[in-house]
Structures are given as C-alpha cells and as structure tokens.
Design an enzyme around this catalytic site. Structure first.
Site, PDB file in Angstrom:
ATOM      1  N   HIS A  39       0.849  -1.207   0.000  1.00  0.00           N
ATOM      2  CA  HIS A  39       0.000   0.000   0.000  1.00  0.00           C
ATOM      3  C   HIS A  39       0.883   1.255   0.000  1.00  0.00           C
ATOM      4  O   HIS A  39       0.904   2.024   0.966  1.00  0.00           O
ATOM      5  CB  HIS A  39      -0.886  -0.061   1.243  1.00  0.00           C
ATOM      6  CG  HIS A  39      -2.009   0.917   1.306  1.00  0.00           C
ATOM      7  ND1 HIS A  39      -1.906   2.222   0.900  1.00  0.00           N
ATOM      8  CD2 HIS A  39      -3.286   0.764   1.756  1.00  0.00           C
ATOM      9  CE1 HIS A  39      -3.052   2.845   1.110  1.00  0.00           C
ATOM     10  NE2 HIS A  39      -3.910   1.976   1.625  1.00  0.00           N
ATOM     11  N   GLU A  45      -0.713   1.459  -5.616  1.00  0.00           N
ATOM     12  CA  GLU A  45      -0.504   0.256  -4.821  1.00  0.00           C
ATOM     13  C   GLU A  45      -0.407  -0.996  -5.690  1.00  0.00           C
ATOM     14  O   GLU A  45      -1.201  -1.187  -6.616  1.00  0.00           O
ATOM     15  CB  GLU A  45      -1.656   0.105  -3.825  1.00  0.00           C
ATOM     16  CG  GLU A  45      -1.883   1.362  -2.984  1.00  0.00           C
ATOM     17  CD  GLU A  45      -3.150   1.290  -2.176  1.00  0.00           C
ATOM     18  OE1 GLU A  45      -3.509   0.179  -1.730  1.00  0.00           O
ATOM     19  OE2 GLU A  45      -3.791   2.341  -1.980  1.00  0.00           O
TER      20      GLU A  45
END
Length: 302
Positions: free
Chosen positions: A170, A273
């Site tokens: 992330h 991400e």
C-alpha cells in the site's frame, strides 16, 4: 525487541543498525553507497527510501501518523494481508488485515556483493491471529535497498488446507503537488470506481487527480510511471505477482476526517498500490504453497 542483541546479531558496521524510532518502535536504518532507508520492524513497514543525491524521499509519511502498538502507520509502505479493504466477512475485524499493526521478527540482514543491502522480516500465526483468521501462515517481507528499491511479500501456507488471500503493498508516494501529477501506464484499462457508483469505467489517458480518487484498476501488469513535474522526477514502478493496481488520494473532505493525516498533507501524497485486490484477484494457496508479490521502484530525474 532487544536492541543491543539485535545489533549484535543483525547489524552491519557502517551500513545497517537497529535503533529506537518514534513511539519507541524498533527502527532498522540503512545507509549504503546507493541510498538511505528506514524500516519499522514493528509493522514490517518501509518508512523511508532516499537515493544518494536525491533531495526528496520516495515515500510519504504523515506528520500526524500514529506510532504506537495496535495502530497502523499512515504512510510509507503498509502491508495489507490476508485481505485488502474492509473485513470480507463483516465481522468487525481490522480493514486491510492484521499484519500491518503487529510485531514482526527480523530474520536476516545481508550486505550483497553489488553493494545493495537486503533485509528479511517475518511474522507467523499465533493465538491472537487465529482468533481473527483461523489458519496457519508464515509471511515474509524481503527488502532490497540499492539504486532501486525492491520489496517482495512472500506468503507461505504451512497448514493442511488451502487458504485464499487478497493483499497489497500500500505504497504512499511523496509528490510535489498531486494536482500536477500524471500516472502513466493505465490508459485503456478498466477500473472500479470506489468513490462514485462503484461501477466499472474505462481509463482514457494518464490518471490525474482533481478530487478524491479511489480506484482499482483491473488486469494490469505493465510498468507504471508517476510523472511529477513539481519535484522534477518520474517514478518507475514494475511489479510481479500483481493483477491489479489501486490509485488513491483522499482529497479535502476525507483527509479532514482522518486524525492521522494532517489537513494540508493530501496534495503531497499519492498511493499507487501493487495489489491483488479486485474481485477476480484472490490468490489460492494450496497446503505447503507459496506466493510472491513483488514491486520495484526507480526514480528518474528530469
């Protein structure tokens, strides 16, 4: 973590040391010929990567981020596993899984022959994780710090039954002004719009940000580039084991509702991400199986 013992076992003189970071959390510090970097050993979370000669860090960390056990750190590269997004069973379990706010173990450090530095961290199931997700697992993070930054998240299934996971690296990138940024490499790809109706749309041209963006781009494996004219750099992203890409910026209202993100910070961050997060992405790991999710980042100046 016993810091003195960790340095004795894993320290590399002049290159790698373990110390105490914000909130008293253990921090792995790397300073080699190519770059400086920091990894929070508590969360298995990359916090900083600054190549030699670069004026700005690759990564963004909020100045209001929590640095305390049981809290996710807003910024760097949090690890989402074994699910991405809300609890898939709606049982009130943490969003994005449970490994990003738990202690990891330092497994090994190595000064490579090419001058890069490699760090391996790991986490395994225990009574607390089995209360949330009743499966045996072993998860490793392998970080290689050099002229490029490489991360691999390696899932192992030591149990006797198959497991299904979704996952993400992330990554929060530092940008000069998100309103001037263009993300290249996604034109022509279908995405799920999590801000709007939730339906699928087609990306036409580079991705730009002029409001809240929360999208899952489907079936994309090619190179991505974050073109940041304000900082005068292009960030190249290559991936393997990833079937989708999430692009996220909270913009004004969502940012203001977050206690761990300052109200004026959203223009200086963009998440792009490396994920398996779309409806068709879940990874099935047979008993004894392994899966490697990997991403590599390179900064091109000018």
């Amino acid at each position: 973590m016993d810091i003195a013992q960790a340095n004795e076992e894993f320290g590399i003189p002049g290159v790698l040391s373990i110390g105490i970071g914000k909130g008293g959390l253990p921090l792995i510090c790397i300073d080699n010929a190519f770059a400086r970097a920091e990894i929070c050993a508590y969360a298995g979370q990359m916090l900083s990567y600054l190549p030699a000669g670069e004026p700005e860090d690759l990564l963004f960390v909020s100045r209001d981020a929590y640095f305390q056990p049981g809290k996710a750190i807003k910024g760097g590269i949090p690890l989402c596993w074994p699910w991405f997004g809300p609890d898939p069973e709606a049982r009130g379990r943490p969003a994005h899984g449970f490994v990003r706010d738990r202690p990891w173990s330092l497994l090994s450090t190595e000064a490579m022959v090419d001058g890069t530095t490699r760090v391996r961290l790991g986490i395994r199931d225990d009574a607390e994780t089995r209360a949330l997700w009743p499966l045996s697992f072993s998860l490793e993070l392998e970080v290689t710090v050099g002229a490029e930054l490489t991360l691999a998240l390696i899932s192992h299934n030591p149990g006797e039954q198959a497991m299904t996971i979704t996952q993400a690296l992330h990554t929060y990138f530092r940008v000069g002004d998100v309103r001037a940024v263009r993300v290249e490499g996604l034109s022509g790809r279908t995405y799920v719009d999590k801000v709007g109706s939730g339906g699928e749309r087609l990306q036409e041209g580079p991705v730009t940000v002029a409001g809240e963006v929360n999208r899952i781009y489907l079936d994309t494996t090619g190179e991505l580039i974050i073109d940041d004219p304000t900082l005068g750099r292009r960030i190249h992203i290559t991936r393997s084991g990833s079937r989708s890409v999430v692009v996220w910026n909270p913009w004004i209202e969502t940012s203001a509702a977050m206690d761990d993100l300052a109200d004026d910070e959203y223009p200086h961050m963009l998440c792009v991400e490396t994920t398996n997060a779309a409806p068709g992405d879940p990874v099935s790991l047979r008993a004894g199986g392994e899966y490697r999710l990997e991403t590599r980042y390179r900064i091109q100046r000018g």
